[in-house]
Write a protein that holds these residues in place. Structure first.
Motif, PDB file in Angstrom:
ATOM      1  N   VAL A  45       0.629  -1.244   0.031  1.00 29.69           N
ATOM      2  CA  VAL A  45       0.048   0.027  -0.009  1.00 29.69           C
ATOM      3  C   VAL A  45       0.816   1.119   0.097  1.00 29.69           C
ATOM      4  O   VAL A  45       0.663   2.271  -0.611  1.00 29.69           O
ATOM      5  N   LEU A  46       2.060   1.228   0.756  1.00 33.25           N
ATOM      6  CA  LEU A  46       2.887   2.559   0.931  1.00 33.25           C
ATOM      7  C   LEU A  46       3.470   2.652  -0.403  1.00 33.25           C
ATOM      8  O   LEU A  46       3.369   3.733  -0.854  1.00 33.25           O
TER       9      LEU A  46
ATOM     10  N   ARG B  12       4.197   5.773  -5.331  1.00 31.89           N
ATOM     11  CA  ARG B  12       4.300   5.878  -6.760  1.00 31.89           C
ATOM     12  C   ARG B  12       3.296   6.987  -7.184  1.00 31.89           C
ATOM     13  O   ARG B  12       3.948   7.536  -8.402  1.00 31.89           O
ATOM     14  N   ARG B  13       2.246   7.121  -6.906  1.00 29.05           N
ATOM     15  CA  ARG B  13       1.304   7.732  -7.066  1.00 29.05           C
ATOM     16  C   ARG B  13       0.980   9.193  -6.631  1.00 29.05           C
ATOM     17  O   ARG B  13       0.040   9.902  -6.731  1.00 29.05           O
ATOM     18  N   ASN B  14       1.872   9.293  -5.850  1.00 32.43           N
ATOM     19  CA  ASN B  14       1.768  10.607  -4.750  1.00 32.43           C
ATOM     20  C   ASN B  14       0.593  10.752  -4.231  1.00 32.43           C
ATOM     21  O   ASN B  14      -0.238  11.907  -4.030  1.00 32.43           O
ATOM     22  N   ILE B  15      -0.236   9.626  -3.453  1.00 27.60           N
ATOM     23  CA  ILE B  15      -1.348   9.994  -2.608  1.00 27.60           C
ATOM     24  C   ILE B  15      -1.200  10.272  -1.342  1.00 27.60           C
ATOM     25  O   ILE B  15      -1.068   9.426  -0.648  1.00 27.60           O
TER      26      ILE B  15
ATOM     27  N   GLN C  88       2.985  14.743   5.034  1.00 32.36           N
ATOM     28  CA  GLN C  88       3.795  15.348   4.317  1.00 32.36           C
ATOM     29  C   GLN C  88       4.229  14.045   3.248  1.00 32.36           C
ATOM     30  O   GLN C  88       4.737  14.476   2.426  1.00 32.36           O
ATOM     31  N   SER C  89       3.828  12.927   3.732  1.00 29.32           N
ATOM     32  CA  SER C  89       4.390  11.712   2.994  1.00 29.32           C
ATOM     33  C   SER C  89       3.151  10.632   2.952  1.00 29.32           C
ATOM     34  O   SER C  89       2.210  10.761   3.787  1.00 29.32           O
ATOM     35  N   ALA C  90       3.280   9.667   1.904  1.00 31.20           N
ATOM     36  CA  ALA C  90       2.300   8.807   1.897  1.00 31.20           C
ATOM     37  C   ALA C  90       2.367   7.723   3.347  1.00 31.20           C
ATOM     38  O   ALA C  90       3.531   7.760   3.817  1.00 31.20           O
ATOM     39  N   ASP C  91       1.425   7.307   3.452  1.00 31.34           N
ATOM     40  CA  ASP C  91       1.334   6.317   4.834  1.00 31.34           C
ATOM     41  C   ASP C  91       0.734   5.114   4.333  1.00 31.34           C
ATOM     42  O   ASP C  91       0.717   4.874   3.123  1.00 31.34           O
ATOM     43  N   ASP C  92       0.464   3.908   4.885  1.00 31.78           N
ATOM     44  CA  ASP C  92       0.182   2.537   4.476  1.00 31.78           C
ATOM     45  C   ASP C  92      -1.179   2.384   4.948  1.00 31.78           C
ATOM     46  O   ASP C  92      -1.560   1.057   5.218  1.00 31.78           O
ATOM     47  N   ILE C  93      -2.197   3.293   4.850  1.00 34.90           N
ATOM     48  CA  ILE C  93      -3.384   3.240   5.227  1.00 34.90           C
ATOM     49  C   ILE C  93      -4.329   3.233   4.148  1.00 34.90           C
ATOM     50  O   ILE C  93      -4.020   4.140   2.884  1.00 34.90           O
ATOM     51  N   VAL C  94      -5.247   2.329   3.834  1.00 33.72           N
ATOM     52  CA  VAL C  94      -6.262   2.382   2.452  1.00 33.72           C
ATOM     53  C   VAL C  94      -7.363   3.289   3.119  1.00 33.72           C
ATOM     54  O   VAL C  94      -8.368   2.890   3.739  1.00 33.72           O
ATOM     55  N   GLY C  95      -7.507   4.593   2.792  1.00 34.78           N
ATOM     56  CA  GLY C  95      -8.546   5.600   2.968  1.00 34.78           C
ATOM     57  C   GLY C  95      -9.287   5.795   1.792  1.00 34.78           C
ATOM     58  O   GLY C  95      -8.994   5.413   0.717  1.00 34.78           O
ATOM     59  N   LYS C  96      -9.925   7.034   2.033  1.00 39.22           N
ATOM     60  CA  LYS C  96     -10.810   7.549   0.836  1.00 39.22           C
ATOM     61  C   LYS C  96      -9.957   7.726  -0.387  1.00 39.22           C
ATOM     62  O   LYS C  96     -10.395   7.348  -1.465  1.00 39.22           O
TER      63      LYS C  96
END
Length: 111
Positions: free
Chosen positions: A68-69, A74-77, A84-92
């Motif tokens: 997930v991270l 890679r997609r700057n979600i 400030q940076s991506a995390d490993d949570i699948v949110g909205k």
């Protein structure tokens, strides 16, 4: 009615909830068929390498979290209002991105 576009996610109520409800985020430690759907999408769309035991048990373990991270990085979600940076949570934002990509993949596969 589902806000999901992909066939993979459209009928899953838990992932539909994730699309609109912060309390329904998919996080490390979650278990269930909805986790398996996310894992499948990550493998298919991003070439993720998720441990077979996690996939068989449908658990959101460390390799799913890494996948997930990686997908989000890679997609700057990133929700820049508090991150400030991506995390490993699948949110909205993440489930919406996975759903859009999966819907595109499904359309292309039918051709």
């Amino acid at each position: 009615m589902s806000g999901m576009r992909s066939n993979l996610f459209a009928s899953d109520r838990r992932l539909q909830a994730c699309l609109v409800d912060h309390a329904a985020h998919v996080t490390p430690g979650c278990e269930g068929f909805f986790v398996a759907l996310v894992q499948y999408a990550l493998v298919l769309l991003d070439g993720a390498r998720i441990d077979g035991r996690e996939m068989q048990a449908m658990t959101y373990g460390p390799t799913t979290a890494r996948a997930v991270l990686t997908y989000k990085t890679r997609r700057n979600i990133v929700n820049h209002s508090y991150q400030q940076s991506a995390d490993d949570i699948v949110g909205k934002m993440t489930i919406a991105a996975l759903d859009r990509e999966m819907a595109t993949y499904e359309r292309m596969a039918r051709r």
